[in-house]
Design an enzyme around this catalytic site. Structure first.
Site, PDB file in Angstrom:
ATOM      1  CG  HIS A 147      -1.986  -1.024   1.209  1.00  0.00           C
ATOM      2  ND1 HIS A 147      -2.826  -1.232   0.137  1.00  0.00           N
ATOM      3  CD2 HIS A 147      -2.319  -1.963   2.138  1.00  0.00           C
ATOM      4  CE1 HIS A 147      -3.642  -2.248   0.413  1.00  0.00           C
ATOM      5  NE2 HIS A 147      -3.356  -2.712   1.610  1.00  0.00           N
TER       6      HIS A 147
ATOM      7  CG  ASP B 111      -2.844  -8.491   0.458  1.00  0.00           C
ATOM      8  OD1 ASP B 111      -2.112  -8.801   1.415  1.00  0.00           O
ATOM      9  OD2 ASP B 111      -3.875  -7.791   0.574  1.00  0.00           O
TER      10      ASP B 111
ATOM     11  CG  HIS C 169      -6.466  -5.369   1.580  1.00  0.00           C
ATOM     12  ND1 HIS C 169      -5.969  -6.332   2.442  1.00  0.00           N
ATOM     13  CD2 HIS C 169      -7.587  -4.870   2.151  1.00  0.00           C
ATOM     14  CE1 HIS C 169      -6.765  -6.403   3.504  1.00  0.00           C
ATOM     15  NE2 HIS C 169      -7.758  -5.535   3.357  1.00  0.00           N
TER      16      HIS C 169
ATOM     17  CG  ASP D   4      -5.089 -10.099   3.061  1.00  0.00           C
ATOM     18  OD1 ASP D   4      -4.803 -10.608   1.957  1.00  0.00           O
ATOM     19  OD2 ASP D   4      -4.744  -8.955   3.394  1.00  0.00           O
TER      20      ASP D   4
HETATM   21 ZN   LIG Z   1      -4.094  -7.292   2.474  1.00  0.00          ZN
END
Ligand SMILES: [Zn+2]
Length: 307
Positions: A121, A158, A160, A241
């Site tokens: 991120h 991931d 996200h 995740d």
């Molecule tokens: Zn994540």
């Protein structure tokens, strides 16, 4: 297979009750050591400032490494540092650099960096979403600048979207970014129309997506585009995740889905990159899922045939 970690990565503490906790990495380390007792471990070196500055601004590097503080320094509402965090961030980024050097030197085909904090991120100027430095982006830039590679792929599974990785390379055709991620979900980027300079490919997954749909997205959409790019090195942002047990997201993946994709990625690296693949731990917030998925990931890389 080579494995990289560093004790500082266990000492980084974003605060009591934070989901990105040291126990995550303890779970991964324990499971990998128990299941791959013969695999060699190396201590991650520190990334140099010059390596960080290939992808980050001078301001961000100074903020993470040089800000004086006592117990805790908050960078955004869910990203915080403890006194050990600068060292952890340097070692996490340094692991990726060392792993790239090892696979480029032919010491091993595959390397896995069991590190934290995660990185995908973090943008050039901003630490966010539990991430301080974007370790996978630092590794990709190192591969381009230190090894002269012209085509490096970052594969991000991931749950996200790796907004930082995409943002850093969105105008650099030497680095492809390919991601599947839940949408809507933090950071709510990564829509299909976000294509960079043709080097970005995103697949959004609805809450509740199961392994069949996840595999379909990779088999039909993402993997063919990475194949067409013919990467000379495959980098993996390995977040677990998307597992059905994860408390921060809503996908329904099983450990075997990560084994399947990992085997596909190893095969892709074999086709184009002389097998060279470096994987780095990103997210994953269920300890049971982290244990199962990290082992499944490494089994997949090691050559389990996709079912
Ligand atoms: Zn994540």
């Amino acid at each position: 297979m080579l494995l990289y970690t560093h004790p500082a990565c266990l000492a980084h503490d974003p605060g009591a009750g934070h989901p990105e906790c040291p126990a995550r990495l303890e779970a991964v380390l324990h499971a990998v050591r128990a299941n791959f007792p013969l695999a060699p471990w190396r201590e991650a070196p520190r990334a140099s400032r010059d390596a960080l500055l290939r992808v980050h601004t001078r301001d961000l590097v100074a903020r993470v490494l040089d800000t004086p503080f006592d117990a805790s320094l908050r960078l955004d509402e869910d990203t915080a540092m403890s006194p050990d965090s600068p060292e952890a961030a340097l070692r996490a980024a340094g692991a990726g650099i060392a792993a790239v050097d090892a696979v480029m030197a032919g010491e091993t085909r595959h390397a896995f960096c069991a590190v934290r904090p995660p990185g995908h991120h973090a943008t050039g100027p901003v630490a966010m979403g539990f991430c301080l430095f974007n370790s996978i982006a630092v590794a990709a830039a190192h591969a381009v600048h230190a090894h002269g590679l012209e085509r490096v792929a970052i594969i991000d599974f991931d749950v996200h979207h790796g907004n930082g990785s995409q943002d850093i390379f969105a105008s650099d055709p030497r680095v492809m970014y390919a991601s599947s991620h839940q949408y809507p979900l933090y950071p709510n980027s990564g829509l299909a129309h976000e294509r960079g300079v043709g080097n970005v490919v995103n697949a959004t997954l609805s809450p509740g997506t199961d392994g069949d749909a996840f595999r379909h997205a990779w088999r039909q959409h993402l993997l063919p585009q990475v194949d067409a790019f013919r990467p000379q090195l495959v980098l993996v942002s390995a977040g677990f995740d998307g597992h059905r047990l994860d408390p921060l997201a809503d996908l329904m993946l099983e450990a075997d889905d990560y084994r399947w994709l990992s085997a596909e990625l190893a095969a892709l690296a074999d086709r184009h990159a002389g097998g060279r693949l470096v994987s780095m731990l990103e997210g994953g917030y269920s300890l049971a899922a982290l244990r199962a998925c990290s082992v499944a990931h490494l089994h997949g890389l090691a050559g389990a045939t996709p079912a």
